[in-house]
Design a protein around this motif. Sequence first.
Motif, mmCIF file in Angstrom:
data_model
loop_
_atom_site.group_PDB
_atom_site.id
_atom_site.type_symbol
_atom_site.label_atom_id
_atom_site.label_comp_id
_atom_site.label_asym_id
_atom_site.label_seq_id
_atom_site.Cartn_x
_atom_site.Cartn_y
_atom_site.Cartn_z
ATOM 1 N N ALA A 21 35.999 20.870 11.904
ATOM 2 C CA ALA A 21 37.029 21.857 11.590
ATOM 3 C C ALA A 21 36.596 22.646 10.360
ATOM 4 O O ALA A 21 36.186 22.058 9.351
ATOM 5 N N ILE A 22 36.709 23.971 10.446
ATOM 6 C CA ILE A 22 36.401 24.835 9.305
ATOM 7 C C ILE A 22 37.624 25.701 9.013
ATOM 8 O O ILE A 22 37.774 26.796 9.570
ATOM 9 N N PRO A 23 38.546 25.215 8.177
ATOM 10 C CA PRO A 23 39.685 26.037 7.762
ATOM 11 C C PRO A 23 39.312 26.886 6.549
ATOM 12 O O PRO A 23 38.718 26.395 5.589
ATOM 13 N N VAL A 24 39.653 28.156 6.599
ATOM 14 C CA VAL A 24 39.325 29.094 5.525
ATOM 15 C C VAL A 24 40.620 29.527 4.842
ATOM 16 O O VAL A 24 41.543 30.003 5.502
ATOM 17 N N GLY A 27 39.495 28.931 11.745
ATOM 18 C CA GLY A 27 40.464 29.993 11.514
ATOM 19 C C GLY A 27 40.632 30.269 10.039
ATOM 20 O O GLY A 27 40.287 29.448 9.183
ATOM 21 N N CYS A 28 41.176 31.456 9.720
ATOM 22 C CA CYS A 28 41.404 31.870 8.343
ATOM 23 C C CYS A 28 42.895 32.075 8.094
ATOM 24 O O CYS A 28 43.623 32.557 8.962
ATOM 25 N N SER A 29 43.360 31.712 6.904
ATOM 26 C CA SER A 29 44.739 31.898 6.477
ATOM 27 C C SER A 29 45.695 31.112 7.392
ATOM 28 O O SER A 29 45.591 29.892 7.462
ATOM 29 N N GLN A 30 46.607 31.789 8.109
ATOM 30 C CA GLN A 30 47.403 31.040 9.090
ATOM 31 C C GLN A 30 46.478 30.312 10.054
ATOM 32 O O GLN A 30 46.723 29.159 10.424
ATOM 33 N N GLY A 31 45.396 30.983 10.453
ATOM 34 C CA GLY A 31 44.431 30.344 11.343
ATOM 35 C C GLY A 31 43.789 29.121 10.718
ATOM 36 O O GLY A 31 43.452 28.159 11.418
ATOM 37 N N GLY A 32 43.608 29.135 9.398
ATOM 38 C CA GLY A 32 43.093 27.959 8.716
ATOM 39 C C GLY A 32 44.073 26.810 8.776
ATOM 40 O O GLY A 32 43.695 25.649 8.982
ATOM 41 N N HIS A 85 44.134 32.749 14.602
ATOM 42 C CA HIS A 85 44.163 33.990 13.834
ATOM 43 C C HIS A 85 45.123 33.939 12.657
ATOM 44 O O HIS A 85 45.928 33.019 12.497
ATOM 45 N N GLY A 86 45.057 34.970 11.832
ATOM 46 C CA GLY A 86 45.901 35.080 10.655
ATOM 47 C C GLY A 86 47.330 35.473 10.981
ATOM 48 O O GLY A 86 47.665 35.855 12.107
ATOM 49 N N TYR A 87 48.167 35.442 9.967
ATOM 50 C CA TYR A 87 49.604 35.653 10.091
ATOM 51 C C TYR A 87 49.909 37.031 10.666
ATOM 52 O O TYR A 87 49.438 38.047 10.152
ATOM 53 N N SER A 88 50.672 37.052 11.734
ATOM 54 C CA SER A 88 51.189 38.239 12.425
ATOM 55 C C SER A 88 50.108 39.045 13.137
ATOM 56 O O SER A 88 50.386 40.125 13.639
ATOM 57 N N CYS A 89 48.895 38.523 13.208
ATOM 58 C CA CYS A 89 47.803 39.229 13.894
ATOM 59 C C CYS A 89 47.682 38.740 15.340
ATOM 60 O O CYS A 89 48.644 38.246 15.915
ATOM 61 N N ASP A 90 46.467 38.889 15.918
ATOM 62 C CA ASP A 90 46.233 38.385 17.265
ATOM 63 C C ASP A 90 44.854 37.736 17.315
ATOM 64 O O ASP A 90 44.208 37.559 16.279
ATOM 65 N N LEU A 118 34.749 21.294 6.880
ATOM 66 C CA LEU A 118 34.234 22.184 5.840
ATOM 67 C C LEU A 118 35.407 23.046 5.399
ATOM 68 O O LEU A 118 35.903 23.862 6.178
ATOM 69 N N TRP A 119 35.860 22.851 4.178
ATOM 70 C CA TRP A 119 37.024 23.557 3.641
ATOM 71 C C TRP A 119 36.539 24.720 2.791
ATOM 72 O O TRP A 119 35.740 24.529 1.874
ATOM 73 N N VAL A 120 37.008 25.930 3.089
ATOM 74 C CA VAL A 120 36.546 27.129 2.403
ATOM 75 C C VAL A 120 37.701 27.737 1.623
ATOM 76 O O VAL A 120 38.787 27.969 2.175
#
Length: 319
Positions: free
Chosen positions: A202-205, A181-186, A89-94, A266-268
């Motif tokens: 791996a698909i980092p966004v 994952g996206c952002s921190q998740g990426g 997940h993203g920064y400070s989320c869950d 796949l890099w987004v």
Amino acid sequence: MNQRSIPQLLDYQGSSPKPGDFDVYWERALHELDHQTLAYELVPAGFSSELAECFHLYFTGVGGARVHCKYVRPKKAGAGKGAGLVMFHGYSCDSGDWMEKVAYAAHGISVLAMDCRGQGGLSEDNLTVRGTTVRGHIIRGIDDPNPDKLYYRNVFLDTVQTARILMTMPEVDPERVGAFGCSQGGALTVACAALEPRVRLAIPVYPFLSDYKGAWALDITTSAYEEIHYYFRFFDPHHLREEEIFNRLGYIDIQNLAGRIQGRVLWVTGLADTICPPSTQFAAYNKITAVKDLLVYHEYGHEYLPYLSDRTLQMFMTL
């Protein structure tokens, strides 16, 4: 650098240093993780679905922290071993809602979504360090004499342990596991794929945690990297420790890990991203030597990206 010039971005190799003992640092960390149990506890979740079984999963991470994940697996009897997906997940989320994971389970993919230590989920952060954090997690542990006390060292290792646990599930084929994952998740997707070479896709966004010095050189007070600015402002206003600080951050810089990835990527990215500037993302992307593809959203930033959910589901269905 023009943040929206793809030819320039594809040539950019980053500004942050790579510590001389970087590889030794991570080999030592992985050796510690190898002695960590893969045992876990499953607790049925209150959420139910006709398509999937939903659980809270707990395991003990490095340093003894209790790490929480959401686990969703298909409810198809006799389906045999299927694909697996670790989500970050993203920064400070869950770890997010159950519903998005059920969509994967409906297509035969088991999903294990990790809560980062000490953020918005149920995982605990029991790291004891010297020094301040000011705000945020990037600089947590930066003033401790022991570089193993960096917060993201433990989180990166948690991603590997999460992937390894998923690979032990009786319903999962360990050779068919992906990461997303996206952002921190990426960033955690990159770290996981780099430190656990069996991750096949791996698909980092728009990933975070890359090229810290390059981010600092930009206007980081409006970006996800702002805590670096505040650290220097409050604790090193004359930048007497600038070289030391950025070298220390190099241990947890995904651009220094990216070259270890063996699976497909796949890099987004969005070229209008002001939260995680494109140059910081390309600093890591350009170091990947494995098979990789780049998906660019020219007019989009750190936000919802249309059609991406459909594309990622279709790609993970090919695992």
